[in-house]
Design an enzyme around this catalytic site. Structure first.
Site, PDB file in Angstrom:
ATOM      1  CB  SER A   1      -0.806  -0.015   1.132  1.00  0.00           C
ATOM      2  OG  SER A   1      -1.607   1.317   1.287  1.00  0.00           O
TER       3      SER A   1
ATOM      4  CE1 TYR B   1      -4.270  -2.553   4.975  1.00  0.00           C
ATOM      5  CE2 TYR B   1      -3.238  -0.422   4.742  1.00  0.00           C
ATOM      6  CZ  TYR B   1      -3.840  -1.517   4.188  1.00  0.00           C
ATOM      7  OH  TYR B   1      -4.057  -1.634   2.790  1.00  0.00           O
TER       8      TYR B   1
HETATM    9  N1  LIG Z   1      -8.662  -0.518  -1.951  1.00  0.00           N
HETATM   10  C1  LIG Z   1      -7.480   0.360  -1.374  1.00  0.00           C
HETATM   11  O1  LIG Z   1      -7.737   1.596  -1.434  1.00  0.00           O
HETATM   12  C2  LIG Z   1      -6.369  -0.321  -1.104  1.00  0.00           C
HETATM   13  C3  LIG Z   1      -4.983   0.540  -0.897  1.00  0.00           C
HETATM   14  C4  LIG Z   1      -3.766   0.011  -0.782  1.00  0.00           C
HETATM   15  C5  LIG Z   1      -3.694  -1.165  -0.679  1.00  0.00           C
HETATM   16  N2  LIG Z   1      -4.735  -2.206  -0.616  1.00  0.00           N
HETATM   17  C6  LIG Z   1      -4.468  -3.412  -0.483  1.00  0.00           C
HETATM   18  O2  LIG Z   1      -4.864  -4.042  -1.803  1.00  0.00           O
HETATM   19  C7  LIG Z   1      -5.199  -5.542  -1.231  1.00  0.00           C
HETATM   20  C8  LIG Z   1      -6.700  -5.760  -1.658  1.00  0.00           C
HETATM   21  O3  LIG Z   1      -7.632  -4.985  -1.144  1.00  0.00           O
HETATM   22  P1  LIG Z   1      -8.919  -4.629  -1.596  1.00  0.00           P
HETATM   23  O4  LIG Z   1      -9.150  -3.255  -1.730  1.00  0.00           O
HETATM   24  O5  LIG Z   1      -9.139  -5.483  -2.965  1.00  0.00           O
HETATM   25  O6  LIG Z   1      -9.969  -5.105  -0.491  1.00  0.00           O
HETATM   26  P2  LIG Z   1     -11.176  -6.088  -0.318  1.00  0.00           P
HETATM   27  O7  LIG Z   1     -11.441  -6.005   1.180  1.00  0.00           O
HETATM   28  O8  LIG Z   1     -12.234  -5.729  -1.639  1.00  0.00           O
HETATM   29  O9  LIG Z   1     -10.513  -7.494  -0.468  1.00  0.00           O
HETATM   30  C9  LIG Z   1      -9.716  -8.129   0.524  1.00  0.00           C
HETATM   31  C10 LIG Z   1     -10.109  -9.659   0.165  1.00  0.00           C
HETATM   32  O10 LIG Z   1      -9.317 -10.309   1.192  1.00  0.00           O
HETATM   33  C11 LIG Z   1     -10.022 -11.247   1.784  1.00  0.00           C
HETATM   34  N3  LIG Z   1      -9.268 -11.595   3.266  1.00  0.00           N
HETATM   35  C12 LIG Z   1      -9.409 -10.846   4.106  1.00  0.00           C
HETATM   36  N4  LIG Z   1      -8.870 -11.442   5.135  1.00  0.00           N
HETATM   37  C13 LIG Z   1      -8.289 -12.636   4.580  1.00  0.00           C
HETATM   38  C14 LIG Z   1      -7.608 -13.750   5.382  1.00  0.00           C
HETATM   39  N5  LIG Z   1      -7.413 -13.891   6.573  1.00  0.00           N
HETATM   40  N6  LIG Z   1      -7.379 -14.704   4.611  1.00  0.00           N
HETATM   41  C15 LIG Z   1      -7.926 -14.859   3.355  1.00  0.00           C
HETATM   42  N7  LIG Z   1      -8.397 -13.909   2.657  1.00  0.00           N
HETATM   43  C16 LIG Z   1      -8.700 -12.946   3.291  1.00  0.00           C
HETATM   44  C17 LIG Z   1     -11.387 -10.747   2.256  1.00  0.00           C
HETATM   45  O11 LIG Z   1     -12.192 -11.707   2.366  1.00  0.00           O
HETATM   46  C18 LIG Z   1     -11.313  -9.936   0.798  1.00  0.00           C
HETATM   47  O12 LIG Z   1     -12.274 -10.972   0.003  1.00  0.00           O
HETATM   48  C19 LIG Z   1      -4.993  -5.481   0.204  1.00  0.00           C
HETATM   49  O13 LIG Z   1      -3.910  -6.253   0.696  1.00  0.00           O
HETATM   50  C20 LIG Z   1      -5.306  -4.017   0.639  1.00  0.00           C
HETATM   51  O14 LIG Z   1      -4.664  -3.804   1.924  1.00  0.00           O
HETATM   52  C21 LIG Z   1      -6.138  -1.721  -0.983  1.00  0.00           C
END
Ligand SMILES: NC(=O)c1ccc[n+]([C@@H]2O[C@H](COP(=O)([O-])OP(=O)(O)OC[C@H]3O[C@@H](n4cnc5c(N)ncnc54)[C@H](O)[C@@H]3O)[C@@H](O)[C@H]2O)c1
Length: 240
Positions: free
Chosen positions: A139, A152
């Site tokens: 991130s 985080y």
């Molecule tokens: N969306 C944003 O703004 C953003 C920004 C920076 C980084 N990220 C990172 O991108 C990645 C994807 O995030 P996203 O935005 O698609 O979020 P999201 O919440 O849509 O998807 C995350 C997925 O991870 C799964 N998950 C959570 N805990 C888990 C576990 N213990 N075991 C297996 N699966 C698990 C959830 O069920 C979900 O389907 C993450 O690592 C997040 O930290 C997101």
């Protein structure tokens, strides 16, 4: 992109926003994709939307034994893993001084222990075969911090440092280890962060104004980036 056809890829958190788009993109390029997610229904739904190139695996990445079992199941089905995308993540927003250890432990278990478990399990085989691509979704919080996301951010920063080290250790085994650091992107995790109603809308607009493209990232923005890093075109990129 060269070298993706016929490869086997695991994408964790593939039932969610970015993970689903990344899985779709890898499957389009000819990979068999293991949809690893804690949420069984979300994993099945992503796998269904992709079709025969995908299989759903319900797994909590914070549980090492469960990870080993799910990786073995996937490998039994399609063969050795060529590509790992550590994408699963979770957070609950709160100023650090107002949070407690139980919450920190949950955040660390998912965002730090989780990718360590999956990487350790999958990289053993990659090392023995002398080939592999590991991509972790960290991130922007890893680089510049994010108010309300202290622990985080620590985990994401930890994954950046870990990946740079692993890239050095595994380069001689022909394994590439890279990190992608998204900014605010339009997925459920961001909706939880921003909140609802008028205040939420204001935060959304503020985030957009701060982004040079003047829009949030969309899940589709990340599929190609990850596919590139997983492809043969990125054979000389590691530790990024
Ligand atoms: N969306 C944003 O703004 C953003 C920004 C920076 C980084 N990220 C990172 O991108 C990645 C994807 O995030 P996203 O935005 O698609 O979020 P999201 O919440 O849509 O998807 C995350 C997925 O991870 C799964 N998950 C959570 N805990 C888990 C576990 N213990 N075991 C297996 N699966 C698990 C959830 O069920 C979900 O389907 C993450 O690592 C997040 O930290 C997101």
């Amino acid at each position: 992109m060269k070298g993706l056809k016929g490869k086997n890829a695991i994408v964790t958190g593939a039932g969610g926003g970015l993970g689903t788009a990344i899985s779709q993109r890898l499957a389009e390029a000819g990979c068999s994709v293991g949809i690893f997610d804690l949420n069984a229904e979300a994993a099945r739904s992503t796998a269904r939307s992709i079709g025969e190139k995908a299989s759903a695996h319900t797994v909590d990445i914070s549980d090492l034994d469960a990870v080993k079992k799910a990786v073995a199941e996937f490998e039994e089905k399609v063969g050795p893993v060529d590509i790992l995308v550590n994408n699963a993540g979770w957070d609950k927003v709160g100023n650090f001084l107002e949070t407690d250890k139980a919450l920190w432990e949950k955040i660390v278990a998912i965002n730090l222990w989780g990718p360590l478990h999956v990487t350790h399990t999958v990289a053993q085989g990659m090392t023995a075969r002398g080939k592999g691509k590991i991509i972790t979704i960290a991130s922007d919080a890893a680089r510049v911090g994010s108010s309300g996301e202290g622990v985080y951010s620590a985990c994401k920063g930890g994954m950046v440092a870990f990946s740079k080290t692993l890239a050095r250790e595994l380069a001689r085994k022909n394994i590439n280890v890279n990190v992608v650091c998204p900014g605010p992107s339009d997925t459920p995790i961001l909706n939880d962060f921003v909140g609802e109603g008028e205040v939420g809308q204001k935060i959304y607009e503020g985030l957009k104004r701060a982004i040079p493209f003047k829009r949030l990232g969309q899940p589709e923005d990340f599929g190609g980036i990850v596919a590139f890093l997983a492809s043969d075109e990125a054979d000389y990129i590691t530790g990024r």
